[in-house]
Design a protein around this motif. Structure first.
Motif, PDB file in Angstrom:
ATOM      1  N   ALA A  71     -42.247   9.071 -16.531  1.00 26.43           N
ATOM      2  CA  ALA A  71     -41.987   9.491 -15.154  1.00 26.43           C
ATOM      3  C   ALA A  71     -43.288   9.857 -14.448  1.00 26.43           C
ATOM      4  N   SER A  72     -44.221  10.466 -15.179  1.00 28.44           N
ATOM      5  CA  SER A  72     -45.524  10.825 -14.611  1.00 28.44           C
ATOM      6  C   SER A  72     -46.341   9.592 -14.268  1.00 28.44           C
ATOM      7  N   GLY A  73     -46.066   8.487 -14.959  1.00 26.84           N
ATOM      8  CA  GLY A  73     -46.750   7.245 -14.645  1.00 26.84           C
ATOM      9  C   GLY A  73     -46.329   6.685 -13.302  1.00 26.84           C
ATOM     10  N   PHE A  74     -45.091   7.003 -12.889  1.00 28.37           N
ATOM     11  CA  PHE A  74     -44.598   6.576 -11.576  1.00 28.37           C
ATOM     12  C   PHE A  74     -45.131   7.492 -10.471  1.00 28.37           C
ATOM     13  N   ARG A  75     -44.942   8.791 -10.685  1.00 27.04           N
ATOM     14  CA  ARG A  75     -45.395   9.803  -9.736  1.00 27.04           C
ATOM     15  C   ARG A  75     -45.922  10.992 -10.530  1.00 27.04           C
ATOM     16  N   VAL A  76     -47.057  11.529 -10.135  1.00 32.04           N
ATOM     17  CA  VAL A  76     -47.700  12.592 -10.908  1.00 32.04           C
ATOM     18  C   VAL A  76     -46.933  13.910 -10.826  1.00 32.04           C
ATOM     19  N   PHE A  77     -46.546  14.307  -9.624  1.00 34.56           N
ATOM     20  CA  PHE A  77     -46.022  15.661  -9.440  1.00 34.56           C
ATOM     21  C   PHE A  77     -44.505  15.770  -9.506  1.00 34.56           C
ATOM     22  N   LEU A  78     -43.781  14.700  -9.203  1.00 37.58           N
ATOM     23  CA  LEU A  78     -42.318  14.791  -9.189  1.00 37.58           C
ATOM     24  C   LEU A  78     -41.741  15.215 -10.547  1.00 37.58           C
ATOM     25  N   PRO A  79     -42.193  14.631 -11.668  1.00 34.17           N
ATOM     26  CA  PRO A  79     -41.667  15.067 -12.971  1.00 34.17           C
ATOM     27  C   PRO A  79     -41.990  16.530 -13.275  1.00 34.17           C
ATOM     28  N   MET A  80     -43.190  16.979 -12.899  1.00 34.80           N
ATOM     29  CA  MET A  80     -43.546  18.383 -13.133  1.00 34.80           C
ATOM     30  C   MET A  80     -42.675  19.301 -12.284  1.00 34.80           C
ATOM     31  N   PHE A  81     -42.380  18.879 -11.057  1.00 33.39           N
ATOM     32  CA  PHE A  81     -41.484  19.659 -10.202  1.00 33.39           C
ATOM     33  C   PHE A  81     -40.084  19.705 -10.803  1.00 33.39           C
ATOM     34  N   ALA A  82     -39.609  18.567 -11.314  1.00 40.79           N
ATOM     35  CA  ALA A  82     -38.266  18.509 -11.911  1.00 40.79           C
ATOM     36  C   ALA A  82     -38.165  19.430 -13.122  1.00 40.79           C
ATOM     37  N   VAL A  83     -39.182  19.404 -13.972  1.00 35.81           N
ATOM     38  CA  VAL A  83     -39.191  20.265 -15.161  1.00 35.81           C
ATOM     39  C   VAL A  83     -39.301  21.731 -14.749  1.00 35.81           C
ATOM     40  N   SER A  84     -40.156  22.006 -13.763  1.00 39.14           N
ATOM     41  CA  SER A  84     -40.321  23.376 -13.276  1.00 39.14           C
ATOM     42  C   SER A  84     -39.017  23.911 -12.696  1.00 39.14           C
ATOM     43  N   LEU A  85     -38.335  23.077 -11.896  1.00 39.71           N
ATOM     44  CA  LEU A  85     -37.062  23.487 -11.292  1.00 39.71           C
ATOM     45  C   LEU A  85     -36.001  23.726 -12.361  1.00 39.71           C
ATOM     46  N   ALA A  86     -35.895  22.791 -13.308  1.00 42.97           N
ATOM     47  CA  ALA A  86     -34.881  22.907 -14.368  1.00 42.97           C
ATOM     48  C   ALA A  86     -35.110  24.136 -15.232  1.00 42.97           C
ATOM     49  N   SER A  87     -36.367  24.417 -15.549  1.00 39.35           N
ATOM     50  CA  SER A  87     -36.665  25.587 -16.391  1.00 39.35           C
ATOM     51  C   SER A  87     -36.536  26.885 -15.589  1.00 39.35           C
ATOM     52  N   TYR A  88     -36.896  26.835 -14.299  1.00 36.72           N
ATOM     53  CA  TYR A  88     -36.762  28.024 -13.443  1.00 36.72           C
ATOM     54  C   TYR A  88     -35.292  28.439 -13.312  1.00 36.72           C
ATOM     55  N   LEU A  89     -34.411  27.435 -13.238  1.00 41.10           N
ATOM     56  CA  LEU A  89     -32.970  27.701 -13.117  1.00 41.10           C
ATOM     57  C   LEU A  89     -32.302  27.882 -14.480  1.00 41.10           C
ATOM     58  N   HIS A  90     -33.126  27.859 -15.547  1.00 41.79           N
ATOM     59  CA  HIS A  90     -32.646  28.052 -16.927  1.00 41.79           C
ATOM     60  C   HIS A  90     -31.707  26.949 -17.382  1.00 41.79           C
ATOM     61  N   TRP A  91     -31.901  25.745 -16.811  1.00 39.86           N
ATOM     62  CA  TRP A  91     -31.130  24.595 -17.276  1.00 39.86           C
ATOM     63  C   TRP A  91     -31.691  24.055 -18.584  1.00 39.86           C
ATOM     64  N   ILE A  92     -32.984  24.203 -18.763  1.00 41.33           N
ATOM     65  CA  ILE A  92     -33.628  23.786 -20.009  1.00 41.33           C
ATOM     66  C   ILE A  92     -34.518  24.919 -20.511  1.00 41.33           C
ATOM     67  N   PRO A  93     -34.658  25.063 -21.842  1.00 43.64           N
ATOM     68  CA  PRO A  93     -35.530  26.119 -22.380  1.00 43.64           C
ATOM     69  C   PRO A  93     -36.993  25.735 -22.226  1.00 43.64           C
ATOM     70  N   MET A  94     -37.868  26.740 -22.164  1.00 45.47           N
ATOM     71  CA  MET A  94     -39.300  26.491 -22.071  1.00 45.47           C
ATOM     72  C   MET A  94     -40.036  27.387 -23.060  1.00 45.47           C
ATOM     73  N   ASN A  95     -40.891  26.789 -23.871  1.00 42.66           N
ATOM     74  CA  ASN A  95     -41.657  27.532 -24.855  1.00 42.66           C
ATOM     75  C   ASN A  95     -42.571  28.545 -24.182  1.00 42.66           C
ATOM     76  N   GLU A  96     -42.883  29.624 -24.910  1.00 42.25           N
ATOM     77  CA  GLU A  96     -43.728  30.681 -24.358  1.00 42.25           C
ATOM     78  C   GLU A  96     -45.065  30.154 -23.848  1.00 42.25           C
ATOM     79  N   SER A  97     -45.622  29.172 -24.553  1.00 38.13           N
ATOM     80  CA  SER A  97     -46.929  28.643 -24.159  1.00 38.13           C
ATOM     81  C   SER A  97     -46.888  27.926 -22.819  1.00 38.13           C
ATOM     82  N   PHE A  98     -45.699  27.536 -22.390  1.00 34.15           N
ATOM     83  CA  PHE A  98     -45.562  26.792 -21.135  1.00 34.15           C
ATOM     84  C   PHE A  98     -44.628  27.502 -20.160  1.00 34.15           C
TER      85      PHE A  98
END
Length: 202
Positions: free
Chosen positions: A23-50
């Protein structure tokens, strides 16, 4: 039954990482935004380091960057300027997102694997579409670039969602896409060499 599969968490993490890197190969920031949004809303877990990926500052920053990046690819000349920096940026983004899935491996194996698998996948796809945009510019005078840009944005969005919801499908799609990009690139290179030989002998 799946719980008995050896190293299943690592296998799933690999598919997620590959999907997000693609996904990052298509667009640099959209995948990071998607992961950030999903983890912010607690839809997916995120390791302490990230955990920074799940923070509000990252969510806002990547959201703004995503909107700017998408719109910029519809502006002539700017899209080509972005292509010159998209490959290294995609490599970094793909590596980070891949590494976020393997935080318990240890620093060296985590980032070595992330750079090779995540960064390599993102760089291959990014360079492939940069080449497609160059061909589009040469053959359509840039009129077809908006179609390429829309395809890239859609690809980034779809791959991001698939990576977080059906990682195995996302991983398979990513691997197939990388192979196709390599094969198409080799074909284009052979055609370029043949045309160059014809010109040199005339």
């Amino acid at each position: 039954m799946l719980d008995n599969v050896p190293y299943l968490p690592y296998i799933v993490s690999t598919f997620i990482g590959i999907g997000l890197a693609a996904a990052s190969g298509f667009r640099v920031f959209l995948p990071m935004f998607a992961v950030s949004l999903a983890s912010y809303l607690h839809w997916i877990p995120m390791n302490e380091s990230f955990e920074w990926l799940a923070g509000l500052p990252t969510l806002i920053t990547t959201g703004i960057a995503t909107a700017v990046e998408i719109l910029a690819y519809y502006i002539p000349f700017i899209d080509h300027l972005l292509d010159t920096i998209s490959v290294p940026m995609a490599t970094v983004a793909g590596s980070v997102l891949f590494a976020s899935q393997f935080a318990d491996l240890g620093t060296f194996p985590q980032w070595a694997l992330a750079l090779i698998a995540g960064g390599g996948t993102a760089a291959t796809i990014s360079s492939g579409f940069a080449g497609i945009r160059a061909v589009s510019t040469a053959t359509t005078g840039g009129l077809g670039n908006s179609v390429v840009g829309t395809t890239e944005t859609a690809g980034a969005g779809i791959m991001s969602v698939l990576a977080m919801t059906t990682p195995i499908i996302a991983g398979i799609f990513a691997l197939v896409l990388v192979i196709l990009v390599i094969l198409v690139g080799q074909k284009a290179l052979r055609k370029f060499k043949r045309n160059k030989d014809v010109i040199d002998h005339t």
